[in-house]
Design an enzyme around this catalytic site. Structure first.
Site, PDB file in Angstrom:
ATOM      1  N   HIS A 130       9.885 -54.146 118.008  1.00  0.00           N
ATOM      2  CA  HIS A 130      10.432 -53.673 119.297  1.00  0.00           C
ATOM      3  C   HIS A 130      11.515 -52.611 119.088  1.00  0.00           C
ATOM      4  O   HIS A 130      12.505 -52.570 119.814  1.00  0.00           O
ATOM      5  CB  HIS A 130      11.018 -54.828 120.115  1.00  0.00           C
ATOM      6  CG  HIS A 130      10.024 -55.859 120.548  1.00  0.00           C
ATOM      7  ND1 HIS A 130       9.452 -55.875 121.784  1.00  0.00           N
ATOM      8  CD2 HIS A 130       9.500 -56.927 119.889  1.00  0.00           C
ATOM      9  CE1 HIS A 130       8.625 -56.905 121.891  1.00  0.00           C
ATOM     10  NE2 HIS A 130       8.626 -57.560 120.749  1.00  0.00           N
ATOM     11  N   ASN A 202       7.482 -60.678 127.248  1.00  0.00           N
ATOM     12  CA  ASN A 202       6.539 -59.582 127.008  1.00  0.00           C
ATOM     13  C   ASN A 202       5.742 -59.311 128.273  1.00  0.00           C
ATOM     14  O   ASN A 202       5.770 -60.110 129.217  1.00  0.00           O
ATOM     15  CB  ASN A 202       5.555 -59.957 125.883  1.00  0.00           C
ATOM     16  CG  ASN A 202       6.164 -59.778 124.493  1.00  0.00           C
ATOM     17  OD1 ASN A 202       7.162 -59.090 124.316  1.00  0.00           O
ATOM     18  ND2 ASN A 202       5.544 -60.401 123.505  1.00  0.00           N
ATOM     19  N   HIS A 394      18.528 -63.227 122.585  1.00  0.00           N
ATOM     20  CA  HIS A 394      18.222 -64.423 121.789  1.00  0.00           C
ATOM     21  C   HIS A 394      17.630 -65.489 122.705  1.00  0.00           C
ATOM     22  O   HIS A 394      18.247 -65.812 123.735  1.00  0.00           O
ATOM     23  CB  HIS A 394      19.505 -64.956 121.143  1.00  0.00           C
ATOM     24  CG  HIS A 394      19.238 -65.954 120.063  1.00  0.00           C
ATOM     25  ND1 HIS A 394      18.490 -67.092 120.265  1.00  0.00           N
ATOM     26  CD2 HIS A 394      19.610 -65.978 118.765  1.00  0.00           C
ATOM     27  CE1 HIS A 394      18.416 -67.777 119.135  1.00  0.00           C
ATOM     28  NE2 HIS A 394      19.089 -67.115 118.210  1.00  0.00           N
ATOM     29  N   TYR A 417      16.127 -64.526 115.800  1.00  0.00           N
ATOM     30  CA  TYR A 417      16.843 -63.417 116.446  1.00  0.00           C
ATOM     31  C   TYR A 417      18.253 -63.250 115.892  1.00  0.00           C
ATOM     32  O   TYR A 417      18.670 -62.161 115.522  1.00  0.00           O
ATOM     33  CB  TYR A 417      16.853 -63.613 117.966  1.00  0.00           C
ATOM     34  CG  TYR A 417      15.488 -63.350 118.559  1.00  0.00           C
ATOM     35  CD1 TYR A 417      15.204 -62.167 119.215  1.00  0.00           C
ATOM     36  CD2 TYR A 417      14.457 -64.265 118.417  1.00  0.00           C
ATOM     37  CE1 TYR A 417      13.950 -61.904 119.733  1.00  0.00           C
ATOM     38  CE2 TYR A 417      13.187 -64.014 118.926  1.00  0.00           C
ATOM     39  CZ  TYR A 417      12.944 -62.839 119.583  1.00  0.00           C
ATOM     40  OH  TYR A 417      11.699 -62.574 120.075  1.00  0.00           O
TER      41      TYR A 417
HETATM   42  C1  HEM Z   1       6.225 -65.258 122.779  1.00  0.00           C
HETATM   43  C2  HEM Z   1       6.455 -64.586 121.690  1.00  0.00           C
HETATM   44  C3  HEM Z   1       7.444 -63.479 121.597  1.00  0.00           C
HETATM   45  C4  HEM Z   1       7.955 -62.671 122.558  1.00  0.00           C
HETATM   46  C5  HEM Z   1       7.662 -62.689 124.043  1.00  0.00           C
HETATM   47  C6  HEM Z   1       8.896 -61.776 121.926  1.00  0.00           C
HETATM   48  C7  HEM Z   1       9.622 -60.802 122.583  1.00  0.00           C
HETATM   49  C8  HEM Z   1      10.515 -59.966 121.987  1.00  0.00           C
HETATM   50  C9  HEM Z   1      11.199 -58.898 122.636  1.00  0.00           C
HETATM   51  C10 HEM Z   1      11.071 -58.520 124.093  1.00  0.00           C
HETATM   52  C11 HEM Z   1      11.984 -58.293 121.722  1.00  0.00           C
HETATM   53  C12 HEM Z   1      12.844 -57.061 121.951  1.00  0.00           C
HETATM   54  C13 HEM Z   1      14.222 -57.445 122.360  1.00  0.00           C
HETATM   55  C14 HEM Z   1      15.017 -56.205 122.656  1.00  0.00           C
HETATM   56  O1  HEM Z   1      14.612 -55.442 123.548  1.00  0.00           O
HETATM   57  O2  HEM Z   1      16.058 -55.996 122.002  1.00  0.00           O
HETATM   58  C15 HEM Z   1      11.823 -58.992 120.499  1.00  0.00           C
HETATM   59  C16 HEM Z   1      12.481 -58.672 119.340  1.00  0.00           C
HETATM   60  C17 HEM Z   1      12.356 -59.410 118.205  1.00  0.00           C
HETATM   61  N1  HEM Z   1      11.537 -60.489 118.013  1.00  0.00           N
HETATM   62 FE1  HEM Z   1      10.301 -61.327 119.320  1.00  0.00          FE
HETATM   63  N2  HEM Z   1       8.950 -62.061 120.589  1.00  0.00           N
HETATM   64  C18 HEM Z   1       8.083 -63.101 120.360  1.00  0.00           C
HETATM   65  C19 HEM Z   1       7.864 -63.728 119.180  1.00  0.00           C
HETATM   66  C20 HEM Z   1       8.645 -63.574 118.088  1.00  0.00           C
HETATM   67  C21 HEM Z   1       8.602 -64.390 116.922  1.00  0.00           C
HETATM   68  C22 HEM Z   1       7.658 -65.558 116.712  1.00  0.00           C
HETATM   69  C23 HEM Z   1       9.551 -63.916 116.081  1.00  0.00           C
HETATM   70  C24 HEM Z   1       9.936 -64.413 114.704  1.00  0.00           C
HETATM   71  C25 HEM Z   1       9.716 -65.594 114.246  1.00  0.00           C
HETATM   72  C26 HEM Z   1      10.185 -62.794 116.713  1.00  0.00           C
HETATM   73  C27 HEM Z   1      11.176 -62.015 116.159  1.00  0.00           C
HETATM   74  C28 HEM Z   1      11.762 -60.951 116.745  1.00  0.00           C
HETATM   75  C29 HEM Z   1      12.746 -60.113 116.113  1.00  0.00           C
HETATM   76  C30 HEM Z   1      13.250 -60.278 114.683  1.00  0.00           C
HETATM   77  C31 HEM Z   1      13.125 -59.157 117.027  1.00  0.00           C
HETATM   78  C32 HEM Z   1      14.146 -58.048 116.853  1.00  0.00           C
HETATM   79  C33 HEM Z   1      15.426 -58.534 117.458  1.00  0.00           C
HETATM   80  C34 HEM Z   1      16.612 -57.629 117.239  1.00  0.00           C
HETATM   81  O3  HEM Z   1      16.652 -56.884 116.264  1.00  0.00           O
HETATM   82  O4  HEM Z   1      17.544 -57.715 118.061  1.00  0.00           O
HETATM   83  N3  HEM Z   1       9.628 -62.627 117.930  1.00  0.00           N
HETATM   84  N4  HEM Z   1      10.902 -60.006 120.674  1.00  0.00           N
END
Ligand code: HEM
Length: 752
Positions: A130, A202, A394, A417
């Site tokens: 993202h 999402n 988060h 997160y």
């Molecule tokens: C239903 C499943 C998921 C959804 C809806 C989702 C949604 C999102 C969204 C919207 C962001 C962007 C946040 C922003 O705009 O700053 C994000 C970032 C991220 N997501 Fe997910 N995600 C999902 C699953 C996962 C999973 C399973 C993991 C790890 C185990 C993960 C790890 C991350 C990480 C590391 C970031 C970057 C956060 C940052 O650098 O601040 N996500 N996710």
């Protein structure tokens, strides 16, 4: 000059800004800065100009969430004079301090070193996923309809809560194009007075995988290949399809990606989904399971694939520009937040669907989405880095009344997160960055670390203590303490295993496919064929075709034909599922706020009529862009695009008020678009505009001389091409067509 010269100059600049803004860029959003620049360099000192009227910044709060009363403009710059970071005023920032004009440069030049050192450290790591995103401020107003199921204070009737929303793509780097085929993030930070609530959602209601332990795997597969680092921001490559064809649990999310949902027209026209089931708890301690949904006021709409590809080159910022322009134009994007509510039973299922499986939806026909509040985005960020880049969401940021479930994907997210933000934001104190500061009192016993902004008093950051008089104290229900719902954990052997219900990987993919209209099915066939056609390895294509065969034989046969491969037989019985009409994007009427109307004008146009239409477009909450042979003015109307700079993909509909002859720059050697069509009498770029709008099923209208362009483009009398005696008459019909998003009859479909 008044007694306060700086203020006098500022007043003059602001007055001029108001006047000139009207003349220079009437009603067309996007110009940078809040005052138009003068041709000569301004030299009279004055305070920083205010931000543009539609811009907002985080409230000025202390690191512990208290209001400071300082204006938000003081967040960044103060005073009229250039200073060092320590506030010392400077005489010169253009020359290093040297031993004589010919040097050498002196080490003692602190200003030089500070300026360059700071610059050298301006970049921080982009998000692992993202990375490409755009944010906006807004407000959430609760309807009160969730009060029975949750004690969350911000959901009580009439409560208004400040929010910050960040939309994003998943796979691309920070500088990638907005319009790629991908899932979109829709993350919302609610600054509630009981603690921040982040709904990290999402635009697709299911996820690729069922267990967070596979998140690094799916992202490694979707990101560019590690050897050549290509392709950027694409899923059309071997490692992605290798992964999803080997992990059939990914087929559901992948079909949504291959559908029109993967290429939204606008962030304003996307649904959002919290995906997981959450556990709600009300004031009486009763619990329910729930899924969160965002429903856009403007409906769910998409680009065509060709538009998405053209925009990737012509306007890679298409989605963020659309978001900012809409807010600046006053067409505030709105969504309703809704919940599907399910009884909290020991099985955690509803209508046979496992509520802990993030690859499954509950069709709205089985559990309606109940609206619980409205989100309005009404301010753009003042500084992209400070706000959009530094915001940290988060899934564990929850207020009392909303708790997590055991969904194994959600459980892993709870760890991930904060872990990534520790590195991305350079230490453990990122909750003190202005955009992340809570609007609730903070008293957390966390201390020290990089970039500590709080100045903690007290000597006893531990509990219990007597040296700080026992502060901080634990709270209970009366003080709105967070509720960890005391769910019973079943006695079971430890295992690296999924429940058996997680093994059904195809039935809901079939449900989605069967819910699509014929034209949406055509787009899905095309997307699979394109993406798999970009893979090098036949084994991967064949493996994916096997999954498609297990979803639907028509889909499989069509994609196989495009790939030049045989269609395999299903290896599992086709699921007997009822379609969910709510999943289709086609067939309804929606508001057209913030849509862009291109108006082709020429020197001989009826300019009064054009002026009238322009005003009517604005009055309808849309944005008119005049397209003319050259920039500047046509009559007394300002031109926003020329035949050389304009392209059909920028407009939702096209109006023709002229049949302009080829302009002097209509030379293929200067503008390749000029070689697009052959007409002696009309500029070929105008014919291309019409033909592209036509094949993207956009409404096209013409009056006066403009009607002859339709003939020359060969589109007269076809669906969605309208003519009339006046611009007003034509605009009315075009507006009605636009309410359906596209003229779908222009896309005959073979798939049913
Ligand atoms: C239903 C499943 C998921 C959804 C809806 C989702 C949604 C999102 C969204 C919207 C962001 C962007 C946040 C922003 O705009 O700053 C994000 C970032 C991220 N997501 Fe997910 N995600 C999902 C699953 C996962 C999973 C399973 C993991 C790890 C185990 C993960 C790890 C991350 C990480 C590391 C970031 C970057 C956060 C940052 O650098 O601040 N996500 N996710």
């Amino acid at each position: 000059m008044s007694s306060n010269p700086a203020k006098a100059v500022k007043n003059v600049v602001e007055a001029a800004a108001e006047k000139v803004a009207d003349v220079l860029a009437p009603d067309v959003p996007g110009a940078p800065g809040s005052a138009p620049p003068t041709a000569a360099e301004p030299t009279t000192p004055h305070d920083p100009l205010p931000p543009k009227k539609e811009q907002g910044t985080p409230e000025t709060r202390t690191p512990t969430g208290a209001k400071t009363g300082a204006p938000s403009t003081a967040n960044g710059q103060q005073g009229a004079f250039l200073t060092t970071s320590q506030g010392a005023r400077l005489r010169d920032t253009d020359h290093s301090l040297k031993a004589g004009p010919r040097g050498p440069v002196l080490l003692q030049d602190h200003h030089l070193r500070e300026k360059i050192t700071h610059f050298d450290h301006e970049r921080i790591p982009e998000r692992v996923v993202h990375a490409r995103g755009a944010g906006a401020h807004g407000v959430f107003t609760a309807y009160g309809t969730a009060e029975q199921v949750t004690r969350a204070g911000f959901l009580k009737k009439g409560r208004e809560t400040d929010v910050f929303v960040r939309f994003s793509t998943v796979l691309g780097s920070r500088g990638s194009a907005d319009t790629v085929r991908d899932t979109r993030g829709f993350a919302t930070k609610f600054y509630t007075d009981e603690g921040t609530f982040d709904l990290v959602a999402n635009n697709i209601p299911v996820f690729f995988i069922q267990d967070a332990i596979k998140f690094p795997d799916v992202i490694h597969a979707g990101k560019p290949h590690p050897d050549r680092e290509i392709p950027q921001a694409q899923s059309a490559h071997d490692t992605f399809w290798d992964f999803v064809s080997l992990h059939t649990e990914a087929q559901h999310h992948t079909m949504w990606n291959m559908s029109d949902r993967g290429i939204p027209r606008s962030y304003r026209m996307m649904e959002g989904f919290g995906v997981h089931s959450f556990r709600l708890v009300n004031g009486a301690g009763e619990t329910a399971l729930a899924k969160f949904h965002w429903k856009p006021k403007l409906g769910v709409h998409s680009l065509t694939w060709e538009e998405a590809q053209l925009l990737g080159g012509i306007d890679p910022d298409f989605h963020r520009r659309d978001l900012y322009d809409a807010i600046e134009a006053g067409a505030y994007p709105e969504w309703e937040l809704g919940i599907q509510v399910f009884p909290d039973t020991p099985e955690e299922t509803f209508a046979g669907i496992d509520l802990l499986d993030p690859t499954k939806i509950v069709p709205e026909e089985l559990a309606p989405v109940q609206p619980i509040g409205k989100l309005t985005l009404n301010r753009t960020p003042t500084n992209f880095f400070a706000e959009t880049e530094q915001v940290a969401f988060h899934v564990g940021h929850l207020p009392p009344g909303i708790d997590v479930t055991n969904d194994p994907l959600l459980q892993g997210r709870l760890f991930s997160y904060v872990d990534t933000q520790l590195t991305r934001l350079g230490g453990p104190n990122f909750s003190q960055i202005p955009i992340n500061r809570p609007h609730a009192p903070v008293n957390d016993m966390l201390r020290d670390g990089f970039h500590q902004d709080a100045v903690h008093a007290g000597v006893a950051p531990y509990r219990p203590n007597s040296l700080d008089g026992g502060n901080p104290f634990p709270s209970g229900d009366a003080e709105h303490a967070f509720v960890d719902v005391p769910v019973t954990v079943a006695e079971a052997p430890k295992a690296r295993a999924n429940p058996a219900s997680f093994d059904d990987h195809h039935s809901q993919v079939r449900l989605f496919w069967l819910s699509m209209s014929p034209v949406e099915k055509e787009h899905i066939i095309r997307a699979y064929t394109f993406e798999l056609g970009k893979c090098y390895h036949q084994a991967i294509k064949e493996r994916q075709l096997q999954s498609l065969a297990n979803i639907d034989p028509v889909l499989c046969a069509q994609v196989a034909a495009g790939l030049g491969l045989p269609a395999p037989e299903p290896t599992v019985p086709l699921a007997d599922v009822a379609p969910s009409p709510a999943l289709s994007q086609v067939g309804r009427q929606w508001p057209t706020d913030g849509r862009t109307i291109g108006i082709v004008v020429g020197p001989d146009s009826d300019l009064d009529g054009v002026g009238q239409v322009r005003s009517e477009v604005l009055a309808a909450g849309m944005v008119p862009l005049l397209i003319a042979p050259h920039g500047g003015m046509v009559g007394d109307l300002h031109v926003q695009r020329t035949f050389a700079t304009g392209r059909s993909v920028e407009f939702d509909a096209l109006l023709l008020a002229a049949a302009p002859a080829p302009a002097p720059d209509a030379l293929p050697a200067r503008d390749a678009k000029a070689g697009a069509a052959d007409s002696a009498s009309v500029d070929p770029r105008v014919l291309l505009l019409v033909q592209e709008c036509w094949r993207h099923a956009k409404a096209v209208g013409a009056w006066g001389d403009g009607v002859t362009v339709l003939d020359q483009a060969g589109v007269t009398g076809t669906p969605g091409v309208v003519t009339g005696d006046s611009g007003t008459e034509v605009l009315t019909t075009v507006g009605q067509l636009l309410a359906a998003h596209r003229v779908w009859e222009r896309f005959p479909a073979s798939a049913t």
